[in-house]
Design an enzyme around this catalytic site. Sequence first.
Site, PDB file in Angstrom:
ATOM      1  N   GLY A 130       0.858  -1.217   0.098  1.00  0.00           N
ATOM      2  CA  GLY A 130      -0.135   0.140   0.061  1.00  0.00           C
ATOM      3  C   GLY A 130       0.752   1.334  -0.103  1.00  0.00           C
ATOM      4  O   GLY A 130       0.175   2.362  -0.034  1.00  0.00           O
ATOM      5  N   GLU A 157       4.505  -6.913   1.431  1.00  0.00           N
ATOM      6  CA  GLU A 157       3.880  -7.142   0.157  1.00  0.00           C
ATOM      7  C   GLU A 157       3.753  -6.250  -0.807  1.00  0.00           C
ATOM      8  O   GLU A 157       2.411  -6.027  -1.354  1.00  0.00           O
ATOM      9  CB  GLU A 157       2.871  -8.583   0.041  1.00  0.00           C
ATOM     10  CG  GLU A 157       1.665  -8.037   0.973  1.00  0.00           C
ATOM     11  CD  GLU A 157       0.860  -9.228   1.236  1.00  0.00           C
ATOM     12  OE1 GLU A 157       1.225 -10.502   1.285  1.00  0.00           O
ATOM     13  OE2 GLU A 157      -0.477  -8.850   1.268  1.00  0.00           O
ATOM     14  N   PRO A 158       4.533  -5.118  -0.931  1.00  0.00           N
ATOM     15  CA  PRO A 158       3.983  -4.252  -1.918  1.00  0.00           C
ATOM     16  C   PRO A 158       4.063  -4.547  -3.175  1.00  0.00           C
ATOM     17  O   PRO A 158       4.682  -5.474  -3.753  1.00  0.00           O
ATOM     18  CB  PRO A 158       5.230  -3.186  -1.511  1.00  0.00           C
ATOM     19  CG  PRO A 158       6.573  -3.976  -1.125  1.00  0.00           C
ATOM     20  CD  PRO A 158       5.847  -5.230  -0.474  1.00  0.00           C
ATOM     21  N   GLY A 159       3.210  -3.932  -3.889  1.00  0.00           N
ATOM     22  CA  GLY A 159       3.213  -4.045  -5.452  1.00  0.00           C
ATOM     23  C   GLY A 159       3.623  -2.703  -6.109  1.00  0.00           C
ATOM     24  O   GLY A 159       4.838  -2.591  -6.432  1.00  0.00           O
ATOM     25  N   TYR A 194     -11.437   3.537 -11.358  1.00  0.00           N
ATOM     26  CA  TYR A 194     -11.745   4.392 -10.147  1.00  0.00           C
ATOM     27  C   TYR A 194     -10.916   5.740 -10.015  1.00  0.00           C
ATOM     28  O   TYR A 194     -10.627   6.258  -9.392  1.00  0.00           O
ATOM     29  CB  TYR A 194     -11.181   3.517  -8.882  1.00  0.00           C
ATOM     30  CG  TYR A 194      -9.877   2.935  -9.045  1.00  0.00           C
ATOM     31  CD1 TYR A 194      -8.730   3.318  -8.876  1.00  0.00           C
ATOM     32  CD2 TYR A 194      -9.709   1.388  -9.007  1.00  0.00           C
ATOM     33  CE1 TYR A 194      -7.528   2.630  -9.147  1.00  0.00           C
ATOM     34  CE2 TYR A 194      -8.989   0.675  -8.835  1.00  0.00           C
ATOM     35  CZ  TYR A 194      -7.517   1.347  -9.336  1.00  0.00           C
ATOM     36  OH  TYR A 194      -6.559   0.494  -8.976  1.00  0.00           O
ATOM     37  N   CYS A 206     -14.936   1.974 -27.115  1.00  0.00           N
ATOM     38  CA  CYS A 206     -16.377   2.414 -27.244  1.00  0.00           C
ATOM     39  C   CYS A 206     -16.938   2.754 -25.937  1.00  0.00           C
ATOM     40  O   CYS A 206     -18.144   1.924 -25.500  1.00  0.00           O
ATOM     41  CB  CYS A 206     -17.249   1.614 -28.260  1.00  0.00           C
ATOM     42  SG  CYS A 206     -16.432   1.383 -29.595  1.00  0.00           S
ATOM     43  N   GLU A 207     -16.571   3.695 -24.980  1.00  0.00           N
ATOM     44  CA  GLU A 207     -16.999   4.036 -23.645  1.00  0.00           C
ATOM     45  C   GLU A 207     -16.624   5.212 -23.667  1.00  0.00           C
ATOM     46  O   GLU A 207     -15.303   5.734 -23.601  1.00  0.00           O
ATOM     47  CB  GLU A 207     -16.099   3.073 -22.579  1.00  0.00           C
ATOM     48  CG  GLU A 207     -16.576   1.493 -22.555  1.00  0.00           C
ATOM     49  CD  GLU A 207     -18.186   1.236 -22.171  1.00  0.00           C
ATOM     50  OE1 GLU A 207     -18.667   2.269 -21.234  1.00  0.00           O
ATOM     51  OE2 GLU A 207     -18.669   0.338 -22.346  1.00  0.00           O
TER      52      GLU A 207
END
Length: 425
Positions: free
Chosen positions: A242, A284-286, A328, A355-356
């Site tokens: 995080g 456990e960072p990403g 998000y 197409c959005e």
Amino acid sequence: MFSIKNHQLYIDQVEASELAKTYGTPLYVYSENKIRAQLDTIKEAFLNKYPDTHAAFACKAFCTKYMCRLLEKEGFWLDVVSGGELYTAIKSEFPASRIEFNGNNKSDEELIMALDYGINRFVVDNPSELYHLEQLCLDRSTKANVLFRITPAVSANTHDYISTGKKDSKFGIPLDDDILYPLVASAIKSEAIHFLGFHFHVGSQLHEVNTHLSALEVILQLILSTKERFDYTISDFNLGGGFGIKYTDADQPIALSAFIDPIMSRLEEFCNSHGIIRPHVSMEPGRYIVGEAGVQLYTIGSIKQIPDVKTYVSIDGGMTDNVRPGLYGAKYDACIANKADYEKNTLVDISGKCCESTDILIKGLSIPEPQFEDILTVFSTGAYGYSMANNYNKLQIPAVVIVKSDKHQLIVRRQSYEEMIEREI
Ligand code: PLP
């Protein structure tokens, strides 16, 4: 990682526009030196500073064989959350002794695959998972190392969709006494489970340590009550990931040590004052490891000016290769690689080709006057970009290239149209 020469943006010592020409766009580009620098910071601020610790890479952020091999050489662990991620690790010959398995709905098939490979530990997310894992271990006369992911009921100062430690969360075991303690009791007494301790992951893209510290207080009480109720000593604690990175100038990330030092000092103080041996600590960072190390290159196509409204600049990718803005509202910064030091005199929205209407990568970006075939570089796209890529509108998954000083190398080929439909019967 970046420099400008002759108006051109360089990633390490490689010209971004040259990479676009060589490999085509859209393109994911990573700086290996930057990834290594992040790993070195973790070693300095955590692994070498505090004994009895380990760090896993949350491989959901960028799950590739290249990354598994790099982490393996550097002595890191791998945190997987699915059979597919585990398969990537296995095919990379990542040592089972350094793999942990997270996730809120592991299937029996995935648990068996992990048991067969002999992974180090499971982070159990709910009572039914513990039951299934225990049965599978009994069938195989084996024993699994287990941590419990706890929902610490703390709110993180981040986007609601990446705040994961709240009471109302799909992740983790709630703190309610009548749910948690029976589960702890059954893990302790099970002959198929070796109960190690507790885990939390309170949210992502955090810029202050308070949420981790609040969750830590919960864990400390659990360590104590496990000792008092069951005369059982917790040997492991996983503080999740995080740690925030810089996407735009609005982000002010804090140093890794500003997370780690307060957590470790509170833990050590608590253990000393209660005469408890400090548990082994893992993280456990990403995104901290790969986020800022990655950029995406796109070719600018159509430019639509709506008088008195705005200018839409369309690129040759979009929510298929970076879904985070649509998912998000994630914010990014970008520049035109071939006009890297030109005056930024044009305000535009960068739109994808899907197409959005929500396929807008960046709103209100200032860039030099854009032209057809300019190369747009979006920064800090190394985490959850390639790993979340999809085939909406049957757009191809882009290639991935690694840059190291003045060298570059393809590590993932661009998906072909044949590959896209080859599973269709
Ligand atoms: N651990 C768990 C359980 C997660 O769910 C995540 C992200 O979703 C991470 C670690 C990594 O988070 P980040 O990339 O923000 O460090």
